[in-house]
Scaffold this active site. Structure first.
Site, PDB file in Angstrom:
ATOM      1  N   CYS A  53       6.115  -5.258  -0.154  1.00 46.42           N
ATOM      2  CA  CYS A  53       4.835  -4.695   0.296  1.00 46.42           C
ATOM      3  C   CYS A  53       4.565  -5.098   1.738  1.00 46.42           C
ATOM      4  O   CYS A  53       5.006  -6.156   2.187  1.00 46.42           O
ATOM      5  CB  CYS A  53       3.673  -5.226  -0.551  1.00 46.42           C
ATOM      6  SG  CYS A  53       3.852  -4.965  -2.304  1.00 46.42           S
ATOM      7  N   ASP A  54       3.821  -4.265   2.417  1.00 42.80           N
ATOM      8  CA  ASP A  54       3.340  -4.597   3.748  1.00 42.80           C
ATOM      9  C   ASP A  54       2.035  -3.842   3.975  1.00 42.80           C
ATOM     10  O   ASP A  54       1.925  -2.670   3.625  1.00 42.80           O
ATOM     11  CB  ASP A  54       4.350  -4.214   4.824  1.00 42.80           C
ATOM     12  CG  ASP A  54       3.994  -4.814   6.162  1.00 42.80           C
ATOM     13  OD1 ASP A  54       4.274  -6.004   6.370  1.00 42.80           O
ATOM     14  OD2 ASP A  54       3.398  -4.096   6.992  1.00 42.80           O
ATOM     15  N   THR A  55       1.046  -4.527   4.550  1.00 44.30           N
ATOM     16  CA  THR A  55      -0.254  -3.923   4.775  1.00 44.30           C
ATOM     17  C   THR A  55      -0.537  -3.868   6.271  1.00 44.30           C
ATOM     18  O   THR A  55      -0.334  -4.856   6.980  1.00 44.30           O
ATOM     19  CB  THR A  55      -1.364  -4.723   4.058  1.00 44.30           C
ATOM     20  OG1 THR A  55      -1.085  -4.744   2.655  1.00 44.30           O
ATOM     21  CG2 THR A  55      -2.732  -4.097   4.284  1.00 44.30           C
ATOM     22  N   GLY A 108       2.085  -0.212   2.287  1.00 44.42           N
ATOM     23  CA  GLY A 108       3.329   0.424   1.900  1.00 44.42           C
ATOM     24  C   GLY A 108       4.014  -0.433   0.851  1.00 44.42           C
ATOM     25  O   GLY A 108       3.938  -1.668   0.914  1.00 44.42           O
ATOM     26  N   LYS A 135      11.818  -5.364   3.293  1.00 43.34           N
ATOM     27  CA  LYS A 135      11.609  -6.608   2.533  1.00 43.34           C
ATOM     28  C   LYS A 135      12.231  -6.508   1.144  1.00 43.34           C
ATOM     29  O   LYS A 135      12.930  -7.423   0.697  1.00 43.34           O
ATOM     30  CB  LYS A 135      10.109  -6.909   2.413  1.00 43.34           C
ATOM     31  CG  LYS A 135       9.458  -7.281   3.722  1.00 43.34           C
ATOM     32  CD  LYS A 135       7.948  -7.425   3.549  1.00 43.34           C
ATOM     33  CE  LYS A 135       7.260  -7.718   4.859  1.00 43.34           C
ATOM     34  NZ  LYS A 135       5.797  -7.847   4.712  1.00 43.34           N
TER      35      LYS A 135
END
Length: 182
Positions: A66-68, A103, A50
């Site tokens: 960001c990624d959760t 992350g 991203k």
């Protein structure tokens, strides 16, 4: 200028704790995983993709991706596609401890920092009626793991070990430290 590669209103609100000087540029990427990546590194990998995508559009800015992900029983749990899927996810999480991993990737010029934050979340044992009542709020529909700890989902949580804001979707304190490093 900081650019947040996310459309998440929760991440926007949390980033404003660090700075008011940012803009939003959601990353339109394919989030499928084609490479061999460790299960628990998937959020960091997607955050990198991203941020990389948005950095190409804003090469002079600092870009945050960001990624959760929610992980239980050695599997990653995504966002539910239906109320039935939300029920199945919440039933799976009921009475268990799961991991929430966010992350992050920061691009600034030619420099890149990648990192992850891990929080353990333990749910109460949930009855079918409690799960259905929570699903009826509409809250699970756009959230990894089918719950939002910052809203009615807080009623499902027995305890957490780690960063609360990480569960919301942005590890604010760690991100601030990394922004200061870069």
């Amino acid at each position: 200028m900081i650019v947040l590669a996310s459309a998440s209103p929760r991440r926007q609100e949390l980033l404003s704790l660090i700075t008011e000087n940012y803009k939003i540029e959601p990353a339109h990427i394919d989030e499928s995983i084609h490479e061999q990546i460790d299960l628990y590194k998937i959020p960091e990998h997607l955050a990198f993709k991203k941020a990389e995508y948005v950095h190409k559009l804003h090469p002079d800015d600092t870009v945050i991706g960001c990624d959760t992900g929610v992980f239980v029983d050695s599997q990653m749990i995504g966002k539910p596609k239906s109320d039935k899927a939300a029920f199945e996810i919440l039933k799976l999480l009921s009475g268990k401890t799961h991991l929430v991993i966010t992350g992050c990737a920061i691009f600034k010029g030619s420099r890149v920092i990648r990192f992850s934050q891990v929080t353990e979340v333990e749910f109460y044992e949930l009855s079918n009626a409690e799960i259905e009542e929570y699903i009826a709020t509409g809250d699970p529909s756009d959230k990894a793991g089918a719950y939002g700890i910052q809203g009615k989902g807080s009623l499902l949580v027995r305890q957490i070990k780690g960063d609360y804001f990480n569960v919301v979707g942005l590890p604010v304190a760690l991100l601030n430290k990394k922004l200061n490093e870069i």
